[in-house]
Write a protein that holds these residues in place. Structure first.
Motif, short mmCIF file in Angstrom:
data_model
loop_
_atom_site.label_atom_id
_atom_site.label_comp_id
_atom_site.label_asym_id
_atom_site.label_seq_id
_atom_site.Cartn_x
_atom_site.Cartn_y
_atom_site.Cartn_z
N ARG A 118 0.71 -1.52 0.04
CA ARG A 118 -0.07 0.19 0.01
C ARG A 118 1.40 1.31 -0.16
NH1 ARG A 118 -5.67 0.03 3.45
NH2 ARG A 118 -5.50 2.27 2.35
N ALA A 119 0.32 2.35 -0.59
CA ALA A 119 1.30 3.20 -0.83
C ALA A 119 1.70 4.22 0.45
CB ALA A 119 1.07 3.96 -2.36
N ARG A 228 6.60 0.24 8.17
CA ARG A 228 6.89 -0.30 6.77
C ARG A 228 7.76 -1.73 7.02
NH1 ARG A 228 4.09 0.58 2.73
NH2 ARG A 228 3.66 2.65 2.11
#
Length: 250
Positions: A118-119, A228
Motif C-alpha cells: 500500500r502506498a 513499514r
C-alpha cells in the motif's frame, strides 16, 4: 564445543542481535533457525530469550526519553500482557497450539503482504486505551500459549502514526517483560544448565555487538520506514512460523 556448534551459535547471535537492535522484536525468529539445528528446543529458547533481554537493554537506552514521556501508554500493554501469559499457559493444556500457530501465521502473512504494497499506510490517530490493553493482554496470552507475544502488538503499533521512538518505547519493553517471564519459568525448570551457560558466553557478547549495528541502522530510518519495517517483519515472521510448522509435520 564443536566447530559446528560454535558456528551456528555465532550466526544465530549475529542475526538475532541485529534484528533486536534494528526493531526491538523478531529476535527469536531470526536466531532460533540457527540454534535449533544444534540445540534441543528448550535450551535454544532459553538462550535466545536471555540474549534478547540482555541485548534489548541497549535498545531501551536509545528510546529511554520516549518511555518516560508516556509511561502510561507502556503500562496499558505490559500489565494486561503479564495477566495474559499465565492464561495462555493454562489454555495450552486444552488448545491445539499447532492449529493456533497456523492461524497466526496465516494472519501475519495476509496482513504483511497487504500493507507492504500500500502506498499510504492507515493511521489510527485517536487514543485507544481499551484497544491497547486488549492487544497487550492477547499478546500475553499468545506468548504463554505459543511463544509469540510480540505478534499482535507489533501489528497494532505499525498501524499507529507514532514516531519510531514512541513505537519502540512500547514494543521493546513489552517484549522484554514477556521474555523475562519466560526466562523465570525456564530457570525454575532447570533449562540453564552448564551447556546452556557455555553457549550463552558465546551468544550474548556476539548479540550485543550485532545489536549495536542494528541500532545504528534504526537511527537512520524514517518514522514511516520503521512502520513499514514492522509490517515486513510480520510477513517474514508469518512465513517463518508456517515453514517451522510444516517442517514439524513432515
Amino acid at each position: 564445543m564443536t566447530a559446528e556448534l560454535i558456528t551456528f551459535l555465532l550466526l544465530g547471535a549475529l542475526a538475532g542481535g541485529f534484528i533486536n537492535g534494528l526493531s526491538g522484536t523478531g529476535t527469536a525468529l531470526f536466531a532460533l533457525g540457527f540454534y535449533l539445528v544444534v540445540l534441543d528446543p528448550v535450551t535454544a529458547v532459553a538462550i535466545v530469550s536471555l540474549m534478547s533481554v540482555v541485548a534489548g537493554f541497549q535498545g531501551l537506552w536509545v528510546v529511554r526519553t520516549a518511555i518516560f514521556d508516556n509511561p502510561k501508554r507502556l503500562l496499558r500493554f505490559v500489565l494486561p500482557g503479564l495477566v495474559g501469559v499465565p492464561v495462555g499457559v493454562w489454555l495450552l493444556a486444552g488448545l491445539d497450539a499447532t492449529i493456533l500457530r497456523y492461524g497466526v501465521a496465516a494472519f501475519l502473512i495476509i496482513y504483511g503482504a497487504y500493507f507492504s504494497f500500500r502506498a499510504v499506510l492507515p493511521a489510527f490517530e485517536r487514543p485507544t486505551p481499551v484497544v491497547d490493553s486488549c492487544v497487550g493482554g492477547l499478546g500475553g496470552v499468545l506468548g504463554g500459549a505459543t511463544g509469540m507475544s510480540g505478534a499482535l502488538p507489533s501489528i497494532w503499533m505499525s498501524l499507529r502514526p507514532w514516531t519510531k521512538f514512541e513505537t519502540r518505547a512500547v514494543l521493546q519493553p513489552f517484549n522484554m517483560v514477556m521474555l523475562m517471564t519466560t526466562i523465570g519459568l525456564l530457570f525454575s525448570q532447570g533449562a540453564y544448565d552448564a551447556d546452556a551457560v557455555r553457549a550463552i558466553l558465546i551468544t550474548v557478547p556476539t548479540g550485543l555487538v550485532a545489536a549495536q549495528v542494528g541500532i545504528a541502522v534504526f537511527k537512520r530510518l524514517t518514522n514511516t520506514g520503521f512502520r513499514r519495517l514492522l509490517i515486513g517483519l510480520n510477513f517474514v515472521m508469518g512465513i517463518g512460523i508456517l515453514i517451522s510448522e510444516l517442517t514439524k509435520v513432515g
